[in-house]
Design a protein around this motif. Structure first.
Motif, mmCIF file in Angstrom:
data_model
loop_
_atom_site.group_PDB
_atom_site.id
_atom_site.type_symbol
_atom_site.label_atom_id
_atom_site.label_comp_id
_atom_site.label_asym_id
_atom_site.label_seq_id
_atom_site.Cartn_x
_atom_site.Cartn_y
_atom_site.Cartn_z
ATOM 1 N N UNK A 74 0.724 -1.318 -0.161
ATOM 2 C CA UNK A 74 -0.153 -0.050 -0.121
ATOM 3 C C UNK A 74 0.747 1.136 0.048
ATOM 4 N N UNK A 75 1.956 1.367 0.708
ATOM 5 C CA UNK A 75 3.062 2.372 0.864
ATOM 6 C C UNK A 75 3.474 2.780 -0.492
ATOM 7 N N UNK A 76 3.660 1.576 -1.249
ATOM 8 C CA UNK A 76 4.732 1.900 -2.507
ATOM 9 C C UNK A 76 3.686 2.207 -3.637
ATOM 10 N N UNK A 77 2.186 1.760 -3.686
ATOM 11 C CA UNK A 77 1.286 2.072 -4.348
ATOM 12 C C UNK A 77 0.925 3.388 -4.187
ATOM 13 N N UNK A 118 1.644 -5.449 -6.817
ATOM 14 C CA UNK A 118 1.154 -4.209 -7.751
ATOM 15 C C UNK A 118 1.530 -4.610 -8.995
ATOM 16 N N UNK A 119 0.536 -4.319 -9.998
ATOM 17 C CA UNK A 119 0.701 -4.428 -11.528
ATOM 18 C C UNK A 119 1.023 -3.243 -11.815
ATOM 19 N N UNK A 120 2.085 -3.235 -12.922
ATOM 20 C CA UNK A 120 2.733 -1.968 -13.582
ATOM 21 C C UNK A 120 2.576 -1.989 -15.031
ATOM 22 N N UNK A 121 1.700 -1.061 -15.655
ATOM 23 C CA UNK A 121 1.678 -1.099 -17.260
ATOM 24 C C UNK A 121 2.525 0.184 -17.362
ATOM 25 N N UNK A 122 3.730 0.427 -17.469
ATOM 26 C CA UNK A 122 4.376 1.655 -18.149
ATOM 27 C C UNK A 122 5.259 1.108 -18.850
ATOM 28 N N UNK A 123 5.375 1.446 -19.886
ATOM 29 C CA UNK A 123 6.512 1.043 -21.153
ATOM 30 C C UNK A 123 7.740 1.503 -20.738
ATOM 31 N N UNK A 124 8.715 0.452 -20.972
ATOM 32 C CA UNK A 124 10.093 0.628 -20.801
ATOM 33 C C UNK A 124 10.581 0.486 -19.600
ATOM 34 N N UNK A 125 9.610 0.166 -18.526
ATOM 35 C CA UNK A 125 10.216 0.031 -17.020
ATOM 36 C C UNK A 125 10.714 -1.313 -16.791
#
Length: 134
Positions: A74-77, A118-125
């Motif tokens: 939750x903190x990172x999110x 945590x799901x991340x959909x950021x291109x290039x990461x």
């Protein structure tokens, strides 16, 4: 759980969803400060400190594993999603936030494999999921 379909599913849910009229700019974490880094830089700093991906590799290089639990997730999110807009009206099983410069971050309190994710959909990461294991 190498699943490019999961990222596509999230993006489709975001595209179909409309921001909630009661929360058009729902914010988490601190309010943006004048001169604060742009969201992509903040996300890059959080997930690739010093140019290295956080955590350790999970079942694939794009799945990262971090020691912690739901509170840590939750903190990172909150840090990742602070400048985004909450997305409502989707089938996403948690909180989903659209980032100002593209992409999304989502928090699932539990995942198919168990831990908060945590799901991340950021291109290039180079990161698709962050799993928090005790």
């Amino acid at each position: 759980m190498a699943d490019p379909e999961k990222a596509a599913e999230i993006e489709q849910a975001v595209a179909k969803a409309k921001p909630s009229p009661t929360q058009p700019q729902a914010r988490q974490g601190q309010a943006a400060q004048p001169g604060a880094p742009s969201p992509p830089q903040v996300i890059e700093d959080l997930l690739r400190p010093g140019g290295r991906l956080i955590g350790s590799e999970g079942s694939s290089p794009k799945i990262r594993v971090i020691k912690g639990g739901l509170r840590d997730a939750e903190k990172l999110f909150a840090q990742l999603s602070g400048s985004g807009t909450r997305v409502t009206g989707t089938s996403y099983p948690g909180q989903l936030v659209r980032l100002p410069n593209g992409g999304t971050v989502g928090l699932r309190p539990s995942s198919t494999s168990g831990p908060p994710t945590i799901d991340v959909t950021v291109q290039g990461l180079g990161i698709r999921e962050i799993k928090f294991l005790p």
